[in-house]
Design a protein around this motif. Structure first.
Motif, PDB file in Angstrom:
ATOM      1  N   ALA A 102       0.829  -1.206   0.000  1.00  0.00           N
ATOM      2  CA  ALA A 102       0.000   0.000   0.000  1.00  0.00           C
ATOM      3  C   ALA A 102       0.864   1.257   0.000  1.00  0.00           C
ATOM      4  O   ALA A 102       0.604   2.206  -0.746  1.00  0.00           O
ATOM      5  N   MET A 103       1.913   1.271   0.833  1.00  0.00           N
ATOM      6  CA  MET A 103       2.794   2.443   0.859  1.00  0.00           C
ATOM      7  C   MET A 103       3.508   2.622  -0.474  1.00  0.00           C
ATOM      8  O   MET A 103       3.661   3.749  -0.964  1.00  0.00           O
ATOM      9  N   ALA A 104       3.956   1.514  -1.073  1.00  0.00           N
ATOM     10  CA  ALA A 104       4.649   1.600  -2.357  1.00  0.00           C
ATOM     11  C   ALA A 104       3.716   2.152  -3.432  1.00  0.00           C
ATOM     12  O   ALA A 104       4.121   3.003  -4.239  1.00  0.00           O
ATOM     13  N   CYS A 105       2.472   1.689  -3.457  1.00  0.00           N
ATOM     14  CA  CYS A 105       1.502   2.204  -4.432  1.00  0.00           C
ATOM     15  C   CYS A 105       1.242   3.690  -4.213  1.00  0.00           C
ATOM     16  O   CYS A 105       1.132   4.467  -5.164  1.00  0.00           O
ATOM     17  N   PHE A 106       1.139   4.087  -2.951  1.00  0.00           N
ATOM     18  CA  PHE A 106       0.873   5.489  -2.605  1.00  0.00           C
ATOM     19  C   PHE A 106       1.993   6.391  -3.123  1.00  0.00           C
ATOM     20  O   PHE A 106       1.741   7.401  -3.807  1.00  0.00           O
ATOM     21  N   PHE A 107       3.228   6.032  -2.836  1.00  0.00           N
ATOM     22  CA  PHE A 107       4.351   6.872  -3.246  1.00  0.00           C
ATOM     23  C   PHE A 107       4.597   6.789  -4.760  1.00  0.00           C
ATOM     24  O   PHE A 107       5.005   7.783  -5.376  1.00  0.00           O
ATOM     25  N   PHE A 108       4.347   5.631  -5.350  1.00  0.00           N
ATOM     26  CA  PHE A 108       4.515   5.520  -6.802  1.00  0.00           C
ATOM     27  C   PHE A 108       3.473   6.370  -7.519  1.00  0.00           C
ATOM     28  O   PHE A 108       3.760   6.970  -8.562  1.00  0.00           O
ATOM     29  N   LEU A 109       2.270   6.435  -6.960  1.00  0.00           N
ATOM     30  CA  LEU A 109       1.216   7.279  -7.537  1.00  0.00           C
ATOM     31  C   LEU A 109       1.654   8.737  -7.560  1.00  0.00           C
ATOM     32  O   LEU A 109       1.519   9.433  -8.578  1.00  0.00           O
ATOM     33  N   PHE A 110       2.209   9.214  -6.449  1.00  0.00           N
ATOM     34  CA  PHE A 110       2.650  10.608  -6.404  1.00  0.00           C
ATOM     35  C   PHE A 110       3.890  10.828  -7.252  1.00  0.00           C
ATOM     36  O   PHE A 110       4.085  11.922  -7.795  1.00  0.00           O
ATOM     37  N   ALA A 111       4.744   9.814  -7.374  1.00  0.00           N
ATOM     38  CA  ALA A 111       5.903   9.944  -8.258  1.00  0.00           C
ATOM     39  C   ALA A 111       5.466  10.160  -9.696  1.00  0.00           C
ATOM     40  O   ALA A 111       6.071  10.948 -10.441  1.00  0.00           O
ATOM     41  N   ALA A 112       4.396   9.472 -10.101  1.00  0.00           N
ATOM     42  CA  ALA A 112       3.883   9.630 -11.457  1.00  0.00           C
ATOM     43  C   ALA A 112       3.189  10.979 -11.635  1.00  0.00           C
ATOM     44  O   ALA A 112       3.329  11.633 -12.678  1.00  0.00           O
ATOM     45  N   ILE A 113       2.455  11.418 -10.616  1.00  0.00           N
ATOM     46  CA  ILE A 113       1.717  12.681 -10.718  1.00  0.00           C
ATOM     47  C   ILE A 113       2.669  13.872 -10.777  1.00  0.00           C
ATOM     48  O   ILE A 113       2.417  14.856 -11.490  1.00  0.00           O
ATOM     49  N   PHE A 134      -6.458  14.682   2.924  1.00  0.00           N
ATOM     50  CA  PHE A 134      -6.969  13.867   1.819  1.00  0.00           C
ATOM     51  C   PHE A 134      -5.929  12.844   1.373  1.00  0.00           C
ATOM     52  O   PHE A 134      -6.269  11.705   1.015  1.00  0.00           O
ATOM     53  N   LYS A 135      -4.657  13.222   1.400  1.00  0.00           N
ATOM     54  CA  LYS A 135      -3.609  12.256   1.070  1.00  0.00           C
ATOM     55  C   LYS A 135      -3.560  11.138   2.106  1.00  0.00           C
ATOM     56  O   LYS A 135      -3.317   9.974   1.772  1.00  0.00           O
ATOM     57  N   PHE A 136      -3.792  11.505   3.345  1.00  0.00           N
ATOM     58  CA  PHE A 136      -3.847  10.506   4.407  1.00  0.00           C
ATOM     59  C   PHE A 136      -5.007   9.535   4.172  1.00  0.00           C
ATOM     60  O   PHE A 136      -4.861   8.310   4.345  1.00  0.00           O
ATOM     61  N   LEU A 137      -6.150  10.055   3.754  1.00  0.00           N
ATOM     62  CA  LEU A 137      -7.287   9.187   3.462  1.00  0.00           C
ATOM     63  C   LEU A 137      -6.994   8.266   2.282  1.00  0.00           C
ATOM     64  O   LEU A 137      -7.410   7.096   2.268  1.00  0.00           O
ATOM     65  N   ILE A 138      -6.278   8.771   1.283  1.00  0.00           N
ATOM     66  CA  ILE A 138      -5.903   7.936   0.137  1.00  0.00           C
ATOM     67  C   ILE A 138      -5.026   6.785   0.587  1.00  0.00           C
ATOM     68  O   ILE A 138      -5.217   5.631   0.176  1.00  0.00           O
ATOM     69  N   LEU A 139      -4.053   7.079   1.460  1.00  0.00           N
ATOM     70  CA  LEU A 139      -3.174   6.025   1.967  1.00  0.00           C
ATOM     71  C   LEU A 139      -3.966   4.985   2.745  1.00  0.00           C
ATOM     72  O   LEU A 139      -3.739   3.775   2.596  1.00  0.00           O
ATOM     73  N   ILE A 140      -4.912   5.433   3.569  1.00  0.00           N
ATOM     74  CA  ILE A 140      -5.743   4.496   4.328  1.00  0.00           C
ATOM     75  C   ILE A 140      -6.576   3.633   3.385  1.00  0.00           C
ATOM     76  O   ILE A 140      -6.695   2.417   3.558  1.00  0.00           O
ATOM     77  N   GLY A 141      -7.142   4.263   2.349  1.00  0.00           N
ATOM     78  CA  GLY A 141      -7.964   3.503   1.405  1.00  0.00           C
ATOM     79  C   GLY A 141      -7.163   2.440   0.677  1.00  0.00           C
ATOM     80  O   GLY A 141      -7.618   1.301   0.515  1.00  0.00           O
TER      81      GLY A 141
END
Length: 456
Positions: A102-113, A134-141
């Protein structure tokens, strides 16, 4: 789960619930540049996920969850309620894989954005430096969704992702250590020359001798405990080769030609790199599935012979809190914090890490608005001081490194529900140490090979 919620609340406070690019500085945030605050908060997200993973992997955690009435399948029940939670998924190595996924997906998403963000005037910079809730909620989701991933081949596939990512992250750790040692040596030498105080030189000499002493002691202990007269040939090669390479980089670092091209290069950097190389060597040897060549730290301390394992023993038994894992976490925390606050004057390192020299921007003191509230300085109006995308990619790799460290680089086997030591992990770590030493050697000789280029 209660611990997770508590950490979530703490994260919400720590991020100050900023909603705009200039991060609002509440009581828990120091006066600083906006770029530094942002990196610290994202690093806190990573550390928060690491803490949750540590809690989930604690020995006996599943047994404690089983005691909660009406919670775990197969555990204590409450009349009229059906236990729904699979507790073997939310604890142990499976939970670490899912949390780090989940953390890897979260940071990879922002790396792409955040690709090609040039200044804080870019609309995407507001997303980078604000909207923390909102970023915190995205990480939780993403985390909640990760726990619904079926077992199948997920753990095996993600294991190989973890190996590759950790290999790259070890190299980044080495680059940060080189940068740290370079800055350390430069500052102390300048202090000694400006104040005529020889204590600075004495301090540099003391730390250099200490680093080499620890590295040499490690080599001796490796030969004693991690080799056998008629076995462990790979370990003998690893130790001897890395010892020779460390001697080579130490000699090259003080050659007159190298000193002339790079006055701030010296034995302090070489000693620190040598010590780190010995740590990586030790970490690699602890993943050898041959227990004769890989005695546990507990057996060494208690003088218990564990090298002779019977046919019914469990070779995949995981030592959750072994020494190399703890040391790895400490080095990881140091490098993550340093990457968040670093402001390097080394051009080569800045090019590799995609940051600006000296951190750029203004002086780092919080500004006071008309409402009397302190706000962070937006020091990136003319240009970003670090690559947003690369910073998130670095945290993405850090998530994979944490996953491999907490699970001790064991390969999961979903059939036997165990984790097996793997020689692949040994070769990955050793390869990273050799490549890292080669990289450091290149930083020494590159100015000699290309005198027309700027290698300040």
């Amino acid at each position: 789960m209660g611990a997770c919620l508590a950490l979530c609340s703490l994260a919400s406070c720590a991020s100050c619930l900023c909603g705009s690019a200039p991060c609002l500085l509440c009581g828990c945030c120091p006066s600083s540049n906006n770029s530094t605050i942002t990196r610290l908060v994202f690093s806190f997200f990573l550390l928060m996920g690491t803490m949750v993973s540590v809690i989930m992997i604690l020995p006996g955690m599943e047994a404690q969850l089983q005691k909660i009435p009406g919670f775990c399948q197969g555990g204590s029940t409450i009349p009229g309620f059906e236990n729904q939670v699979k507790c073997d998924v939310i604890v142990g190595y499976k939970s670490v894989y899912r949390m780090c996924f989940a953390m890897a997906c979260f940071f990879f998403l922002f790396a792409a954005i955040m690709i090609r963000v040039r200044s804080s005037k870019d609309p995407r910079a507001a997303i980078q430096n604000g909207f923390w809730f909102f970023k915190f909620l995205i990480l939780i989701g993403i985390t909640v969704g990760a726990f619904f991933i079926p077992d199948g081949a997920f753990h095996t596939v993600w294991f190989y992702f973890g190996m590759v990512g950790s290999f790259v992250f070890i190299l980044i750790q080495l680059i940060l250590l080189i940068d740290f040692a370079h800055s350390w040596n430069k500052v102390w030498v300048e202090n000694a020359e400006s104040s005529d105080n020889k204590c600075w030189f004495a301090g540099l000499l003391s730390f250099t001798v200490l680093h080499y002493a620890l590295a040499f002691t490690a080599v001796v202990l490796f030969y004693i405990y991690y080799t056998q007269p008629d076995d462990c040939t790979e370990h003998k090669v690893f130790i001897s080769l890395n010892l020779i390479l460390c001697i080579i980089i130490s000699i090259v670092s003080i050659l007159p030609k190298v000193q002339e091209a790079q006055p701030h290069s010296g034995l302090l950097q070489a000693s620190l790199i040598s010590l780190y190389t010995m740590y990586v060597t030790w970490s690699a040897m602890t993943n050898n599935p041959n227990r004769k060549c890989n005695p546990s730290l507990l057996s060494l301390v208690s003088n218990v012979n564990t090298t002779e394992l019977g046919p019914d023993s469990a070779p995949g038994q995981v030592q959750w809190w072994d020494a190399q894992g703890i040391v790895g976490l400490i080095i990881f925390l140091f490098c993550t914090l340093y990457a968040s606050i670093r402001s390097s004057s080394n051009t080569q390192v800045n090019k590799l890490m995609q940051t600006e020299e000296g951190g750029g921007g203004s002086g780092g003191q919080g500004e006071v608005g008309e409402d009397g509230i302190r706000r962070a300085v937006d020091n990136e109006e003319e240009g970003v001081t670090y690559s947003y995308s690369f910073f998130h990619f670095h945290l993405f790799l850090a998530s994979l490194y944490i996953m491999m460290t907490l699970t001790n680089w064991y390969q999961p086997d979903t059939t036997t529900k165990s984790m097996q030591s793997s020689m692949r992990a040994v070769w990955v770590k050793m390869s990273s140490s050799w490549l890292g030493l080669g990289l450091y050697l290149w930083t020494l000789i590159a100015p000699l090979m290309f005198p027309d280029r700027d290698f300040d």
